[in-house]
Design a protein around this motif. Structure first.
Motif, PDB file in Angstrom:
ATOM      1  N   LYS A 144       6.260  -1.387   2.279  1.00 24.02           N
ATOM      2  CA  LYS A 144       7.544  -2.056   2.118  1.00 24.02           C
ATOM      3  C   LYS A 144       7.466  -3.272   1.209  1.00 24.02           C
ATOM      4  N   HIS A 145       6.267  -3.733   0.890  1.00 28.18           N
ATOM      5  CA  HIS A 145       6.105  -4.875   0.001  1.00 28.18           C
ATOM      6  C   HIS A 145       6.151  -4.467  -1.468  1.00 28.18           C
ATOM      7  N   LYS A 146       6.237  -3.182  -1.753  1.00 25.95           N
ATOM      8  CA  LYS A 146       6.238  -2.683  -3.124  1.00 25.95           C
ATOM      9  C   LYS A 146       7.649  -2.317  -3.571  1.00 25.95           C
ATOM     10  N   PRO A 147       7.942  -2.484  -4.855  1.00 28.59           N
ATOM     11  CA  PRO A 147       9.266  -2.079  -5.346  1.00 28.59           C
ATOM     12  C   PRO A 147       9.443  -0.562  -5.382  1.00 28.59           C
ATOM     13  N   THR A 148       8.358   0.193  -5.295  1.00 33.02           N
ATOM     14  CA  THR A 148       8.442   1.654  -5.315  1.00 33.02           C
ATOM     15  C   THR A 148       8.487   2.252  -3.912  1.00 33.02           C
ATOM     16  N   GLU A 163       2.900  -7.577  10.119  1.00 37.34           N
ATOM     17  CA  GLU A 163       2.584  -7.731   8.696  1.00 37.34           C
ATOM     18  C   GLU A 163       1.683  -6.592   8.212  1.00 37.34           C
ATOM     19  N   VAL A 164       0.722  -6.190   9.030  1.00 36.04           N
ATOM     20  CA  VAL A 164      -0.159  -5.076   8.674  1.00 36.04           C
ATOM     21  C   VAL A 164       0.654  -3.786   8.572  1.00 36.04           C
ATOM     22  N   ALA A 165       1.570  -3.565   9.497  1.00 42.85           N
ATOM     23  CA  ALA A 165       2.404  -2.361   9.459  1.00 42.85           C
ATOM     24  C   ALA A 165       3.281  -2.340   8.208  1.00 42.85           C
ATOM     25  N   ARG A 166       3.767  -3.494   7.789  1.00 47.50           N
ATOM     26  CA  ARG A 166       4.586  -3.591   6.583  1.00 47.50           C
ATOM     27  C   ARG A 166       3.782  -3.198   5.342  1.00 47.50           C
ATOM     28  N   ILE A 167       2.528  -3.643   5.279  1.00 48.24           N
ATOM     29  CA  ILE A 167       1.678  -3.330   4.131  1.00 48.24           C
ATOM     30  C   ILE A 167       1.245  -1.870   4.162  1.00 48.24           C
ATOM     31  N   LEU A 168       0.896  -1.358   5.357  1.00 42.66           N
ATOM     32  CA  LEU A 168       0.511   0.048   5.474  1.00 42.66           C
ATOM     33  C   LEU A 168       1.658   0.975   5.071  1.00 42.66           C
ATOM     34  N   ARG A 169       2.860   0.569   5.383  1.00 41.80           N
ATOM     35  CA  ARG A 169       4.036   1.388   5.085  1.00 41.80           C
ATOM     36  C   ARG A 169       4.426   1.303   3.617  1.00 41.80           C
TER      37      ARG A 169
END
Length: 148
Positions: free
Chosen positions: A39-43, A31-37
């Motif tokens: 991927k949770h943003k539409p941009t 989950e931390v890697a997803r946020i750092l990357r």
């Protein structure tokens, strides 16, 4: 219609704080890697660092399941012959819990300059306090990462 690609000046970064007490290490790291990357943003763009800053507190209270603390080993090499050093994840969690969480997240990020840039936005602390109160981080709860 042209594909939208965000510019570096358009990227807005926010700060998140995650309390890792009682959470499974791998689930927190993904989950931390997803946020750092980002991927949770539409941009999201795979060639840009669009992610946010993440603060992980209580890293010393993270949980490993199914006896992985004794079975899984961390290796590092000095570069010299015979310079391989190994220790179990349990020993690493006891001595340097911040390093255990950082290594788990690092393994889930890209293995290039972009991944190293993303990893610099990760701040890990063994205890419940952190010095980033001025950034006004928002708490992020990970209920699916809770150990059963």
């Amino acid at each position: 219609m042209r594909t939208y690609s965000p510019k570096a000046s358009e990227i807005e970064r926010s700060w998140h704080v995650i309390d890792a007490e009682g959470l499974v290490l791998g689930r927190v790291a993904s989950e931390v890697a997803r946020i750092l990357r980002g991927k949770h943003k539409p941009t999201f763009a795979p060639h840009l660092d669009t992610g946010d800053h993440v603060i992980v507190v209580n890293a010393d209270k993270v949980v490993l399941t199914s006896n992985k603390a004794a079975k899984v080993f961390v290796h590092r090499h000095s570069g010299y012959p015979g310079g391989l050093r190994s220790q179990s994840y349990g020993e690493l969690l006891a001595k340097r819990p911040e390093e255990a969480v950082r290594r788990a997240v690092r393994g889930m990020l890209p293995k290039n300059r972009l991944g190293r840039q993303m990893l610099r936005k990760l701040k890990v602390y063994a205890g419940p306090s952190h010095p980033h109160a001025a950034q006004q981080p928002r708490p992020l709860t990970l209920e699916h990462a809770r150990a059963r």
